[in-house]
Enzyme design. Sequence first.
Site, PDB file in Angstrom:
ATOM      1  CG  ASP A  43      54.197 -30.370  -3.340  1.00  0.00           C
ATOM      2  OD1 ASP A  43      54.066 -30.645  -1.943  1.00  0.00           O
ATOM      3  OD2 ASP A  43      53.319 -30.045  -4.075  1.00  0.00           O
ATOM      4  CB  SER A  44      56.244 -30.212   2.000  1.00  0.00           C
ATOM      5  OG  SER A  44      56.756 -31.412   2.127  1.00  0.00           O
ATOM      6  CG  ASP A  82      54.311 -34.670  -3.131  1.00  0.00           C
ATOM      7  OD1 ASP A  82      53.090 -35.161  -3.686  1.00  0.00           O
ATOM      8  OD2 ASP A  82      54.244 -33.975  -2.280  1.00  0.00           O
ATOM      9  CE  LYS A 112      51.996 -36.644  -1.519  1.00  0.00           C
ATOM     10  NZ  LYS A 112      51.169 -35.249  -1.931  1.00  0.00           N
ATOM     11  CD  GLU A 114      48.659 -31.505  -3.662  1.00  0.00           C
ATOM     12  OE1 GLU A 114      47.872 -30.557  -4.106  1.00  0.00           O
ATOM     13  OE2 GLU A 114      49.606 -31.501  -2.950  1.00  0.00           O
ATOM     14  CD  GLU A 178      47.322 -31.797   3.658  1.00  0.00           C
ATOM     15  OE1 GLU A 178      47.909 -30.737   4.184  1.00  0.00           O
ATOM     16  OE2 GLU A 178      47.831 -32.312   2.629  1.00  0.00           O
TER      17      GLU A 178
END
Length: 260
Positions: A43-44, A82, A112, A114, A178
Amino acid sequence: MVTIHDLKAWKAEGRRFTMLTAYDFPTAQILDRAGVPVLLVGDSVGNNVLGYPDTLAVTMEEILHHTKAVARGVEHAMLVADMPFLSYQVSVEEGVRNAGRLVKEGGAHAVKIEGAHLELVQRLVEIGVPVMAHVGLTPQSVHAMGGYRVQGRGEAAHRVAEEAEQLEKAGAFSIVLEAMPADLAAEITRSVEVPTIGIGAGAACDAQVLVLHDLLGINERVPKLAKKFADVRGVMTQAATRFIDEVASGAFPDADHSYE
């Protein structure tokens, strides 16, 4: 093709590996052929490609669009997509539906997620969708965390380590660590059997991930947890200014660059 079983075997062998972000077909093709074993449609994409201030504005449709493009360029690497903000936090059912879209429509091999969404992770694994977990600094929670701060210092270390262990038990095949103290990342890496993928978490992790635009030096500023391995921004600037100059002078196009 690289699989989740390969990654687990590499951890057992002590073989370190890499993951890089990719957002389009030609980049995916280049990185795949270079031998990068895991590609992440992060999502970056929001702050590195789309011009958003952070990752929060990225939508499912945008992630799906970029995942499809990357999938067309991949032959050997594992492709992870993501789950964007609010695509899975509202309910397990919605999370399952959106993860399924990334695999079925987008061509991703895994997703992925979070944070410690244990029920969702377990459900996805049960229906055959591999899940990469992500603990420590989770950018989708940046406002709740009070900014991009190192996580897991002091008493908070136990919470982060416990989340990682719970995510492994829920079925995650790997865990991104992270922005945390290196000793905490090393402890987590020793305590779990699945590979850990570090970014700003020290050298003890089983793998390392970087945002491609940081690695290539495309971004004007590279965060402390990253490293610039090239100056592509400079190369692009030089090429553009040369083009401007040669067009202005009449040097381009010449006889070698014409269909006459």
